[in-house]
Design an enzyme around this catalytic site. Structure first.
Site, mmCIF file in Angstrom:
data_model
loop_
_atom_site.group_PDB
_atom_site.id
_atom_site.type_symbol
_atom_site.label_atom_id
_atom_site.label_comp_id
_atom_site.label_asym_id
_atom_site.label_seq_id
_atom_site.Cartn_x
_atom_site.Cartn_y
_atom_site.Cartn_z
ATOM 1 N N ARG A 31 1.060 -1.191 -0.078
ATOM 2 C CA ARG A 31 0.047 0.038 -0.062
ATOM 3 C C ARG A 31 0.950 1.151 -0.045
ATOM 4 O O ARG A 31 0.725 2.111 0.934
ATOM 5 C CB ARG A 31 -1.063 0.040 1.165
ATOM 6 C CG ARG A 31 -1.698 -1.421 1.540
ATOM 7 C CD ARG A 31 -2.523 -1.687 0.425
ATOM 8 N NE ARG A 31 -3.933 -0.978 0.273
ATOM 9 C CZ ARG A 31 -5.011 -1.324 0.698
ATOM 10 N NH1 ARG A 31 -5.008 -1.927 1.779
ATOM 11 N NH2 ARG A 31 -5.982 -0.497 0.643
ATOM 12 N N GLN B 138 0.018 2.305 -5.907
ATOM 13 C CA GLN B 138 -1.247 2.717 -5.792
ATOM 14 C C GLN B 138 -2.105 2.421 -7.116
ATOM 15 O O GLN B 138 -3.188 2.128 -6.877
ATOM 16 C CB GLN B 138 -1.344 4.344 -5.555
ATOM 17 C CG GLN B 138 -2.329 4.878 -4.599
ATOM 18 C CD GLN B 138 -2.129 6.187 -3.977
ATOM 19 O OE1 GLN B 138 -1.395 7.041 -4.477
ATOM 20 N NE2 GLN B 138 -2.884 6.436 -2.990
ATOM 21 N N ASP C 55 -3.233 -0.963 -7.105
ATOM 22 C CA ASP C 55 -3.502 -1.558 -5.696
ATOM 23 C C ASP C 55 -5.207 -2.081 -6.184
ATOM 24 O O ASP C 55 -6.139 -1.373 -5.956
ATOM 25 C CB ASP C 55 -3.395 -0.478 -4.858
ATOM 26 C CG ASP C 55 -4.121 -0.701 -3.264
ATOM 27 O OD1 ASP C 55 -4.664 -2.001 -3.524
ATOM 28 O OD2 ASP C 55 -3.733 -0.016 -2.661
ATOM 29 N N SER D 214 -7.610 -1.133 -3.051
ATOM 30 C CA SER D 214 -8.099 -0.115 -3.030
ATOM 31 C C SER D 214 -9.289 0.372 -4.095
ATOM 32 O O SER D 214 -10.389 1.067 -3.808
ATOM 33 C CB SER D 214 -7.053 1.235 -3.314
ATOM 34 O OG SER D 214 -5.962 1.098 -2.010
ATOM 35 N N TYR E 291 -2.369 1.024 9.733
ATOM 36 C CA TYR E 291 -3.314 -0.255 9.618
ATOM 37 C C TYR E 291 -3.938 -0.261 11.166
ATOM 38 O O TYR E 291 -2.969 0.043 12.191
ATOM 39 C CB TYR E 291 -2.576 -1.368 9.519
ATOM 40 C CG TYR E 291 -2.203 -1.609 7.693
ATOM 41 C CD1 TYR E 291 -3.418 -1.559 6.926
ATOM 42 C CD2 TYR E 291 -1.109 -1.459 7.268
ATOM 43 C CE1 TYR E 291 -2.954 -1.609 5.601
ATOM 44 C CE2 TYR E 291 -0.865 -1.186 5.944
ATOM 45 C CZ TYR E 291 -1.678 -1.246 5.007
ATOM 46 O OH TYR E 291 -1.556 -1.307 3.575
HETATM 47 P P1 NAD Z 1 -9.291 -1.774 6.027
HETATM 48 O O1 NAD Z 1 -10.057 -2.375 4.941
HETATM 49 O O2 NAD Z 1 -8.036 -2.813 6.527
HETATM 50 O O3 NAD Z 1 -10.078 -1.616 7.229
HETATM 51 C C1 NAD Z 1 -11.023 -0.321 7.395
HETATM 52 C C2 NAD Z 1 -10.977 0.563 8.215
HETATM 53 O O4 NAD Z 1 -11.271 -0.177 9.527
HETATM 54 C C3 NAD Z 1 -9.465 1.116 8.653
HETATM 55 O O5 NAD Z 1 -9.467 2.479 8.385
HETATM 56 C C4 NAD Z 1 -9.177 0.646 10.217
HETATM 57 O O6 NAD Z 1 -8.739 1.606 10.772
HETATM 58 C C5 NAD Z 1 -10.845 0.481 10.618
HETATM 59 N N1 NAD Z 1 -11.020 -0.199 11.715
HETATM 60 C C6 NAD Z 1 -10.417 -1.218 12.058
HETATM 61 N N2 NAD Z 1 -10.855 -1.777 13.318
HETATM 62 C C7 NAD Z 1 -11.763 -0.785 13.691
HETATM 63 C C8 NAD Z 1 -12.894 -0.712 14.973
HETATM 64 N N3 NAD Z 1 -12.758 -1.607 15.695
HETATM 65 N N4 NAD Z 1 -13.537 0.209 14.840
HETATM 66 C C9 NAD Z 1 -13.543 1.072 13.739
HETATM 67 N N5 NAD Z 1 -12.746 1.360 12.827
HETATM 68 C C10 NAD Z 1 -11.926 0.175 12.947
HETATM 69 O O7 NAD Z 1 -8.499 -0.488 5.519
HETATM 70 P P2 NAD Z 1 -8.090 0.074 4.147
HETATM 71 O O8 NAD Z 1 -8.932 0.747 3.525
HETATM 72 O O9 NAD Z 1 -7.204 -0.974 3.502
HETATM 73 O O10 NAD Z 1 -6.911 1.205 4.596
HETATM 74 C C11 NAD Z 1 -5.935 0.850 5.515
HETATM 75 C C12 NAD Z 1 -4.968 1.820 5.399
HETATM 76 O O11 NAD Z 1 -4.144 1.855 4.244
HETATM 77 C C13 NAD Z 1 -5.519 3.290 5.639
HETATM 78 O O12 NAD Z 1 -4.656 4.056 6.533
HETATM 79 C C14 NAD Z 1 -5.241 3.863 4.175
HETATM 80 O O13 NAD Z 1 -5.258 5.188 4.289
HETATM 81 C C15 NAD Z 1 -3.951 3.195 3.974
HETATM 82 N N6 NAD Z 1 -4.055 3.210 2.373
HETATM 83 C C16 NAD Z 1 -2.758 3.608 1.777
HETATM 84 C C17 NAD Z 1 -2.722 3.466 0.379
HETATM 85 C C18 NAD Z 1 -1.509 3.901 -0.280
HETATM 86 O O14 NAD Z 1 -0.768 4.707 0.395
HETATM 87 N N7 NAD Z 1 -1.427 3.740 -1.458
HETATM 88 C C19 NAD Z 1 -3.731 2.681 -0.181
HETATM 89 C C20 NAD Z 1 -4.941 2.296 0.357
HETATM 90 C C21 NAD Z 1 -5.016 2.349 1.760
#
Ligand code: NAD
Length: 372
Positions: A118, A123, A126, A129, A222
């Site tokens: 990630r 990106q 990905d 995403s 994460y």
């Molecule tokens: P995910 O699908 O793993 O989880 C979804 C969300 O659920 C997350 O924001 C997590 O913090 C939240 N969560 C977990 N337990 C929880 C709880 N008990 N109560 C409330 N919320 C809870 O997440 P994702 O969409 O894959 O994204 C994960 C991270 O990766 C984020 O910080 C995102 O910004 C980052 N990301 C970065 C890139 C990049 O830089 N290319 C791309 C995608 C995602």
């Protein structure tokens, strides 16, 4: 280079759109696609033929150099692969140990797209995403469809209809897109997440961040499993806000683990008759105790909805984005293979290294060794 694309099992999406097929053909490759593979995503056999692909009536995977798929291949197809074939798909190795054994036995080279790092550089490849973004959008559209009131504030000569209140649990990629979509449709949106960084992102979309009364929060990118004390504080906060919500969209996930339960059965009963919960975390166990995968469950007039695969409801765009992600990944892989005389194990690029599962009979990925 022959690229084979099969029809997905139980999934309306297709891994390669005609646009991507044309790009592969224009750069000297051939694309063989199983007849009907794109049909349910709105891409006909004739559109693939017009793009220069060959439409096959068989799952003619034998003879392919590269097989591209969204879901892990079925075992029958894996058995037809020959040594050196490259498979690019999601692999879910823990759920498909037999595939991994066969890949190793037959010297198949496999890449797991769900392990693309990630990072900013990765990106555009990905798949998690791109698909999560569409899932978040579609969850709001589906909620609006099943909700028997409007979402925006409506001022009419017959009276005023208040805006619907939507709570988004988990503000990752899907959650942020759900917030943005719900705001565009005029709902009053609030959200919470265990990650400290999420507050600013939620607020920048014009939604209210729900603060759980706890000093504990995750500081990394994460989420991790929260303490019992935090869980209790989160539950207390939810009990306070749930009665005022019309729609709740849950997206909370912890990478590599079962999804956390954030809405217990008795908490559903706090919600108003006619309100809706859409659980986008249902595939990994769900965020609501009442969630039944693939079903709409009625609890005292509250609909708890969990789609088998919400991306099936937006299959054309989901295929388009997936296909673009894979095409970018394949461009990188072919370039790196050229630089390394096709010795894939020697490639040092982090995106390729992180996704490579098996090569020449060896379980290359550390994630694979952990699952043994
Ligand atoms: P995910 O699908 O793993 O989880 C979804 C969300 O659920 C997350 O924001 C997590 O913090 C939240 N969560 C977990 N337990 C929880 C709880 N008990 N109560 C409330 N919320 C809870 O997440 P994702 O969409 O894959 O994204 C994960 C991270 O990766 C984020 O910080 C995102 O910004 C980052 N990301 C970065 C890139 C990049 O830089 N290319 C791309 C995608 C995602």
């Amino acid at each position: 280079m022959v690229i084979f694309v099969a029809k997905e099992n139980g999934d309306r999406r297709v891994a390669v759109t005609p646009e991507a097929a044309k790009k592969y053909v224009d750069s000297g490759g051939s694309v063989v696609i199983e007849s009907g593979a794109g049909e349910e995503a709105g891409y006909s056999d004739s559109s693939y033929e017009a793009a220069g692909a060959v439409v096959s009536t068989e799952k003619g995977v034998a003879g392919a150099d590269i097989v591209i798929s969204i879901n892990p291949l079925d075992e029958k197809m894996v058995k037809q692969l020959s040594k050196g074939t490259i498979v690019i798909s999601t692999q879910e190795p823990h759920a498909n140990p037999n595939n991994i054994k066969l890949f190793l036995k037959h010297g198949i080279t496999t890449f797991a797209l769900e392990f693309i790092p990630r990072t900013t550089r990765a990106q555009y490849m990905d798949i998690l995403s791109s698909q999560a973004c569409l899932a978040g959008y579609k969850a709001v559209i589906e909620a609006a469809h099943y909700f028997d009131r409007g979402l925006p504030l409506l001022i009419t000569s017959a009276g005023t209809i208040p805006a619907a209140k939507i709570l988004v649990v988990g503000a990752g990629v899907a959650g942020l897109q759900a917030i943005a979509t719900a705001r565009r449709l005029g709902a009053i949106v609030s959200a919470f997440d265990v990650r400290a960084d999420a507050k600013e992102q939620v607020e920048s979309l014009g939604a209210k961040f729900v603060d759980v009364n706890s000093s504990e929060a995750t500081n990394g990118v994460y989420a991790t499993e929260m303490s019992e004390v935090y869980k209790r504080a989160q539950e207390d906060k939810l009990r306070e806000v749930l009665p005022g919500q019309d729609i709740v969209i849950t997206t909370a996930q912890i990478p590599g683990k079962k999804a956390p339960i954030v809405i217990k059965s008795d908490m559903v009963k706090l919600m108003k008759h006619g309100s809706i919960i859409i659980d986008l975390a249902s595939k990994t166990g769900g965020n609501c105790e009442c969630t039944v995968q693939g079903q709409i469950t009625d609890i005292n007039g509250v609909k708890v909805m969990a789609f088998d695969n919400i991306l099936n409801l937006i299959a054309a765009d989901a295929s388009r984005l997936f296909s673009k992600n894979v095409s970018a990944f394949l461009d990188l892989l072919l370039q790196e293979m050229k630089n390394c005389n096709s010795d894939i194990a020697a490639i040092s690029n982090d995106i390729i290294k992180e996704t490579l599962l098996t090569y020449d009979g060896v379980p290359v990925s550390s994630r694979l060794q952990m699952s043994e």
